[in-house]
Design a protein around this motif. Sequence first.
Motif, PDB file in Angstrom:
ATOM      1  N   MET A  37       5.769  -7.646   5.590  1.00 12.49           N
ATOM      2  CA  MET A  37       4.417  -7.990   5.151  1.00 12.49           C
ATOM      3  C   MET A  37       3.415  -6.966   5.684  1.00 12.49           C
ATOM      4  SD  MET A  37       2.712 -10.052   3.237  1.00 12.49           S
ATOM      5  CE  MET A  37       3.611 -11.558   3.013  1.00 12.49           C
ATOM      6  N   GLU A  41       0.976  -4.481   3.493  1.00 13.15           N
ATOM      7  CA  GLU A  41      -0.473  -4.416   3.694  1.00 13.15           C
ATOM      8  C   GLU A  41      -0.929  -2.982   3.944  1.00 13.15           C
ATOM      9  OE1 GLU A  41      -1.457  -7.182   6.768  1.00 13.15           O
ATOM     10  OE2 GLU A  41      -0.986  -8.918   5.519  1.00 13.15           O
ATOM     11  N   LYS A  74      -2.359  -6.379  -5.926  1.00 17.44           N
ATOM     12  CA  LYS A  74      -2.160  -6.817  -4.543  1.00 17.44           C
ATOM     13  C   LYS A  74      -1.670  -8.267  -4.514  1.00 17.44           C
ATOM     14  CE  LYS A  74      -4.641  -7.447  -0.200  1.00 17.44           C
ATOM     15  NZ  LYS A  74      -5.917  -7.285   0.495  1.00 17.44           N
ATOM     16  N   ARG A  75      -2.297  -9.120  -5.296  1.00 18.90           N
ATOM     17  CA  ARG A  75      -1.877 -10.525  -5.347  1.00 18.90           C
ATOM     18  C   ARG A  75      -0.453 -10.650  -5.874  1.00 18.90           C
ATOM     19  NH1 ARG A  75      -7.220 -11.694  -7.946  1.00 18.90           N
ATOM     20  NH2 ARG A  75      -8.601 -12.148  -6.222  1.00 18.90           N
ATOM     21  N   LYS A  77       2.033  -8.370  -5.823  1.00 21.60           N
ATOM     22  CA  LYS A  77       3.005  -7.865  -4.852  1.00 21.60           C
ATOM     23  C   LYS A  77       3.168  -8.821  -3.677  1.00 21.60           C
ATOM     24  CE  LYS A  77       2.638  -2.968  -5.909  1.00 21.60           C
ATOM     25  NZ  LYS A  77       2.310  -1.638  -5.413  1.00 21.60           N
ATOM     26  N   THR A  78       2.069  -9.383  -3.198  1.00 15.46           N
ATOM     27  CA  THR A  78       2.136 -10.324  -2.092  1.00 15.46           C
ATOM     28  C   THR A  78       2.899 -11.580  -2.497  1.00 15.46           C
ATOM     29  OG1 THR A  78       0.003  -9.507  -1.286  1.00 15.46           O
ATOM     30  CG2 THR A  78       0.751 -11.618  -0.417  1.00 15.46           C
ATOM     31  N   LYS A  79       2.638 -12.058  -3.699  1.00 15.00           N
ATOM     32  CA  LYS A  79       3.331 -13.245  -4.192  1.00 15.00           C
ATOM     33  C   LYS A  79       4.826 -12.984  -4.339  1.00 15.00           C
ATOM     34  CE  LYS A  79       1.262 -16.009  -7.090  1.00 15.00           C
ATOM     35  NZ  LYS A  79       0.685 -16.625  -8.304  1.00 15.00           N
ATOM     36  N   ASN A  82       6.384 -12.923  -0.851  1.00 15.28           N
ATOM     37  CA  ASN A  82       6.485 -14.280  -0.327  1.00 15.28           C
ATOM     38  C   ASN A  82       7.627 -15.054  -0.988  1.00 15.28           C
ATOM     39  OD1 ASN A  82       4.419 -14.096   1.545  1.00 15.28           O
ATOM     40  ND2 ASN A  82       2.847 -14.746   0.112  1.00 15.28           N
TER      41      ASN A  82
END
Length: 89
Positions: A37, A41, A74-75, A77-79, A82
């Motif tokens: 993570m 970032e 960004k959302r 890739k983060t999702k 996760n």
Amino acid sequence: PVAALFEVFPTPCLEGSSRQSLLERLEKLEEQQHQEMAELEEQLKALEPIETESQGPKGKKKDSPEMIAFKQDKRRKTKELNALHLVQR
């Protein structure tokens, strides 16, 4: 009338060595996921465009199309990361 009968079983627990092994694996997995993570970032921070705002209707500030695309990416890739972490757990 409907009735049900349930047997009470003791709570399962792990032996000392298997419990310790499980806790060590969980710590390694958690550390790996935190590192992944943090790397994501850093990558996203390097790709972040310079914030430019334009005036929208009634004087509201509005993000540029580049910033909107960056935030969506960004959302996403983060999702995805996760979801991958959830599968690993």
